[in-house]
Design a protein around this motif. Structure first.
Motif, mmCIF file in Angstrom:
data_model
loop_
_atom_site.group_PDB
_atom_site.id
_atom_site.type_symbol
_atom_site.label_atom_id
_atom_site.label_comp_id
_atom_site.label_asym_id
_atom_site.label_seq_id
_atom_site.Cartn_x
_atom_site.Cartn_y
_atom_site.Cartn_z
ATOM 1 N N ALA A 1 15.042 8.972 0.331
ATOM 2 C CA ALA A 1 15.496 8.606 1.910
ATOM 3 C C ALA A 1 16.050 9.744 2.316
ATOM 4 O O ALA A 1 16.375 10.799 1.615
ATOM 5 C CB ALA A 1 16.259 7.535 1.866
ATOM 6 N N GLY B 1 18.541 6.816 6.280
ATOM 7 C CA GLY B 1 18.016 6.011 4.959
ATOM 8 C C GLY B 1 19.413 5.458 4.406
ATOM 9 O O GLY B 1 19.053 4.655 3.506
ATOM 10 N N LEU C 1 18.997 10.939 -1.739
ATOM 11 C CA LEU C 1 19.295 11.043 -0.373
ATOM 12 C C LEU C 1 19.502 12.483 0.028
ATOM 13 O O LEU C 1 20.375 12.935 -0.346
ATOM 14 C CB LEU C 1 20.244 9.866 0.093
ATOM 15 N N LEU D 1 11.733 5.435 1.783
ATOM 16 C CA LEU D 1 12.444 4.907 2.898
ATOM 17 C C LEU D 1 12.682 5.822 4.088
ATOM 18 O O LEU D 1 11.900 6.742 4.289
ATOM 19 C CB LEU D 1 14.068 4.338 2.321
ATOM 20 N N SER D 2 13.377 5.366 5.229
ATOM 21 C CA SER D 2 13.482 6.001 6.425
ATOM 22 C C SER D 2 13.569 7.732 6.115
ATOM 23 O O SER D 2 14.535 8.106 5.223
ATOM 24 C CB SER D 2 14.831 5.535 7.319
ATOM 25 N N GLN E 1 8.594 1.815 3.192
ATOM 26 C CA GLN E 1 9.427 1.046 4.095
ATOM 27 C C GLN E 1 8.149 1.125 5.348
ATOM 28 O O GLN E 1 7.629 2.160 5.752
ATOM 29 C CB GLN E 1 10.723 1.859 4.457
ATOM 30 N N ALA F 1 11.723 1.671 10.187
ATOM 31 C CA ALA F 1 12.695 2.756 9.728
ATOM 32 C C ALA F 1 13.111 3.411 11.138
ATOM 33 O O ALA F 1 12.384 3.555 11.978
ATOM 34 C CB ALA F 1 11.777 3.903 9.167
#
Length: 334
Positions: free
Chosen positions: A10, A14, A37, A124-125, A148, A153
């Motif tokens: 992410a 995230g 992350l 993810l985002s 995602q 997102a």
């Protein structure tokens, strides 16, 4: 064999998605979860504490040599790549990827090499195309790709990029991702789903490790030299033959196309601000020289300095308008 290693990547936006995912993972999950992350290099990260308060699984920051154990969430620390190797998690200060350390692609590639079809990748985002190259490796080795939903997102760039390059197995909102992961782990992968690890994948994983730049000397053998230069070190970039269009310089810095464009845009803006500063300094100096010449009775020389001042002022006005007007910069593609 069973799918029991979940790697999660992410970036921007995230943290919220990670909190939602971890909050829905069941206690005793028969898999390990490793999280990257993107974050600034300096200081420490509060992410293990934040995620530890969200769900039922213990969460800790990765230390070098951490065993990969089921029912645990591991978080990559700042300024270190996390690499899956020989059943443990290793930390590395290897070359940055897309300007990041830790980098999603590094974790994903190393997991794909070490564990093949036992891996579940989750993106993810995040902005730009980070995570795409790593997810390609996971899929090529028979792992699962969970993404995602871009519309869910906060920053859809990373999910969108993965979906353009990878045949994702599942695309769901963050609120459903934890339950989906729980359903996917423990299932035996299709033995025919993956392909053997390529020499390109092995080289890229070796480059990201800490053992004195292992593999970096092999980079030109795996691709084509270009006239592009690395934003980190100004070295020549090699175009690698993979689906996501990865580039690497001769010392190992990795770049995906969107991240490289973004870095070039940043470099262009810095150069333009430097040019504006130079014009302002030229204006100031020309004004001083014109004043000095007039005090000495050299009017013709003073007029030449006046002309140079006016020229610099006009150029600076145009450049300042461009830099301070987002619409003009977008129209110019900067």
């Amino acid at each position: 064999m069973h799918r029991d290693l979940v790697v999660v990547g992410a970036s921007a936006g995230g943290v919220e998605a990670l909190q939602t995912l971890v909050s829905r993972l069941p206690a005793g999950l028969p898999a390990a979860v490793v999280v990257v992350l993107h974050m600034p290099a300096g200081g420490s990260s509060a992410l293990p504490t934040i995620l530890g308060r969200c769900g039922k699984l213990p969460v800790s920051s990765v230390v070098d040599g951490t065993p990969v154990e089921h029912g645990h969430v591991y978080v990559a620390p700042p300024n270190h790549h996390t690499v899956v190797q020989d059943g443990v998690l290793r930390l590395s200060r290897g070359p940055t990827e897309n300007g990041h350390r830790p980098a999603v692609n590094v974790l994903f590639r190393s997991a794909a090499l070490a564990r093949g079809s036992e891996v579940i990748g989750v993106v993810l985002s995040g902005a730009l195309d980070d995570g795409t190259a790593g997810m390609v490796s996971i899929k090529n080795r028979g792992g699962l790709a969970l993404v995602q939903s871009p519309e869910d997102a906060l920053y859809p760039g990373m999910p969108d990029s993965v979906l353009r390059h990878v045949d994702a197995d599942h695309v769901v909102p963050a609120s459903e991702m934890g339950g989906l992961v729980a359903r996917c782990v423990g299932k035996g992968p299709d033995a025919q789903a993956g392909t053997p690890a390529s020499e390109l994948l092995r080289m890229e994983v070796e480059v990201s490790r800490d053992d004195a730049g292992a593999g970096s000397g092999d980079i030109p053998q795996h691709g084509t030299m270009t006239t592009l230069t690395c934003p980190d070190c100004a070295g020549s970039l090699v175009a690698l033959p993979n689906e996501s269009g990865q580039y690497r310089c001769l010392v190992g810095h990795g770049w995906t196309p969107d991240a490289l464009l973004d870095a070039y845009n940043g470099g262009l803006e810095r150069a333009l601000w430097m040019a504006l500063r130079t014009l302002e300094e030229k204006t100031s100096l020309a004004r001083r020289m014109a004043s000095s010449s007039r005090r000495s009775g050299r009017e013709l020389v003073a007029v030449r300095y006046d002309d140079q001042e006016e020229e610099a002022l006009a150029a600076a006005a145009v450049l300042r308008k461009f830099l301070l007007n987002p619409e003009l910069r977008e129209d110019a593609g900067a």
